[in-house]
Design an enzyme around this catalytic site. Structure first.
Site, short mmCIF file in Angstrom:
data_model
loop_
_atom_site.label_atom_id
_atom_site.label_comp_id
_atom_site.label_asym_id
_atom_site.label_seq_id
_atom_site.Cartn_x
_atom_site.Cartn_y
_atom_site.Cartn_z
CE1 TYR A 274 -3.49 2.65 1.66
CE2 TYR A 274 -3.12 1.17 3.58
CZ TYR A 274 -3.27 1.33 2.07
OH TYR A 274 -3.67 0.22 1.29
CG ASP B 104 2.48 8.51 0.14
OD1 ASP B 104 2.13 7.52 0.98
OD2 ASP B 104 2.17 8.79 -0.81
CE LYS C 133 -4.54 7.80 -3.99
NZ LYS C 133 -5.65 6.77 -3.80
#
Ligand code: KE4
Length: 424
Positions: free
Chosen positions: A146, A241, A269
């Site tokens: 994802y 990623d 994050k």
């Protein structure tokens, strides 16, 4: 243990009238595990409290940002000071240069970086930079990974898309997805085939260096090194990623942890310390294509927001001052993984402070094997743990995230509750 949920129920009913599914991000709706989603009121350290006063050990840490725990005094103080000077200027600020310098110092592969406001935006922008730099169109991603909700990435995506059962999304046109090629995680041959079928057309391969959105799936030995070699052989860029792994596995992230350098890397994050921050960066010659220096356009009203930068800078500086945190996190992750394996409930994958208990007995090495998990059993486990004051990811295909403030006692409490469930 019966918990009161009236206030959460009432808030959920109100929210459902004005927010799709009552939430601002699908996984929060508890659709995969049932029951009423818990509306949180406050957090401190490794604890959450919901609006009904129920207390939980937090095992998601806002899906990664809260590596120092909630309400870290230094981060809170930095934000309080920053907000007084201004919430947002829409103009350059010194903190943005400081953030770029710090990340480049911690991750030498990042020679230049651009701040954005989410991991999705970081990925979108990195893909555009890769296409602008290489003048190629196609992107390889891996089933089960994802990378946020940009159209071209919602193809066999993980996380909430996978949880929802349909690993693609409505509204994504064939045109938007046609240049996205799908490979199998931990299967270099599947990538070699795509290169052979699309010679000279692949701009980038994007990968989660540790799959953390199909549950946790570590890279097989040689997998990342193999991707690096295939990209070099084909003039293709390798994009890590690291929205989850960045500054979580090591100060230098997965690039340091696995000893493999990417051409571009995306962050989110942790670099915001809980505030909305994303970033993409890497080789100077690639990033020099980004506007206003180059012709790859990307912009953002709140990019590099001064308050968010204060939270992120303070978080990263604290990690830099105390690199021993990574050994502590790994020790906690290993202890929890071993304890959960001992319950016999299923397969446990763990990398550092990331781990996942899959409700199946087989090895989980990719999207296909992850999907064999018994999601109904996971839902029962989730509800049991929630009733024992342990807040897990409300979906099988996510990760547990540990922080520096989870104590050994917290780990024992989690393991005791898991053993109780196993012995039911
Ligand atoms: P955001 O746009 O949510 O900041 O980042 C997207 C993203 C990109 N890349 C990776 C590897 C990610 O894990 C994410 C987002 N992670 C999910 C958790 N699996 C966010 C939680 C949510 O969607 O509510």
């Amino acid at each position: 243990m019966v918990q009161q949920t009236e206030k959460s129920q009432s808030l959920f009913e109100r929210a459902c009238k004005v927010l799709p599914g009552g939430v601002n991000s699908p996984v929060r709706a508890f659709n995969a595990v049932g029951g009423c989603p818990r509306f949180m009121a406050r957090a401190s350290g490794a604890r959450l409290w919901d609006v009904d006063g129920n207390e939980y050990i937090d095992c998601i840490g806002s899906w990664g940002p809260m590596i120092l725990g909630h309400g870290d005094p230094e981060v809170v103080e930095a934000v309080q000071k920053a907000v007084v000077d201004g919430m947002s200027f829409g103009a350059a600020t010194g903190r943005e240069a400081e953030m770029g310098e710090l990340i480049s110092q911690l991750v030498p592969q990042v020679e230049m970086i651009r701040m954005v406001n989410s991991g999705t935006e970081a990925v979108m922008s990195a893909l555009r930079a890769a296409r602008g730099f290489t003048h190629r169109h196609k992107i390889v991603k891996f089933a089960g990974c994802y990378h946020g909700h940009a159209d071209s990435m919602l193809v066999k995506a993980g996380s909430g898309v996978l949880t929802g059962g349909d690993p693609d999304s409505a509204g994504v046109t064939p045109g938007a997805a046609q240049d996205t090629l799908l490979a199998r995680y931990n299967d270099l041959a599947s990538v070699e085939t795509l290169f052979a079928e699309n010679p000279g057309q692949i701009a980038a391969v994007i990968v989660e260096p540790v799959g953390a959105n199909m549950g946790v799936v570590p890279p097989a030995a040689g997998f990342l090194q193999g991707l690096r070699k295939l990209c070099d052989q084909n003039g293709t860029l390798l994009i890590f990623d690291e929205v989850i792994t960045g500054f979580r596995l090591a100060l230098g992230g997965a690039q340091e942890y696995f000893g493999v350098s990417a051409d571009l890397v995306t962050y989110g994050k942790i670099i915001g310390g809980g505030m909305p921050v994303g970033a993409y960066g890497g080789r100077r010659e690639i990033m020099s294509c980004v506007s206003p220096l180059g012709k790859v356009y990307q912009a953002g009203t709140l990019s590099g927001n001064p308050v968010a930068m204060a939270a992120g800078l303070t978080t990263l500086r604290k990690l830099q001052r105390d690199p021993g945190i990574y050994d502590r996190l790994a020790q906690k992750g290993q202890k929890l993984a071993e304890g959960l394996r001992a319950t016999g409930l299923g397969t446990v994958n763990q990398v550092g402070s990331l781990l996942c208990l899959f409700f199946q007995q087989g090895p989980v090495t990719d999207y296909e094997s992850a999907k064999n998990s018994d999601t109904a059993a996971y839902a029962r486990y989730f509800q049991h743990m929630l009733s024992r004051g342990i807040y897990l990811a409300p979906a099988q295909f996510e990760a547990m995230f540990l922080s520096d403030v989870h104590t050994q006692e917290d780990l024992e409490t989690i393991l005791a509750a898991a053993r109780e469930f196993a012995n039911q």
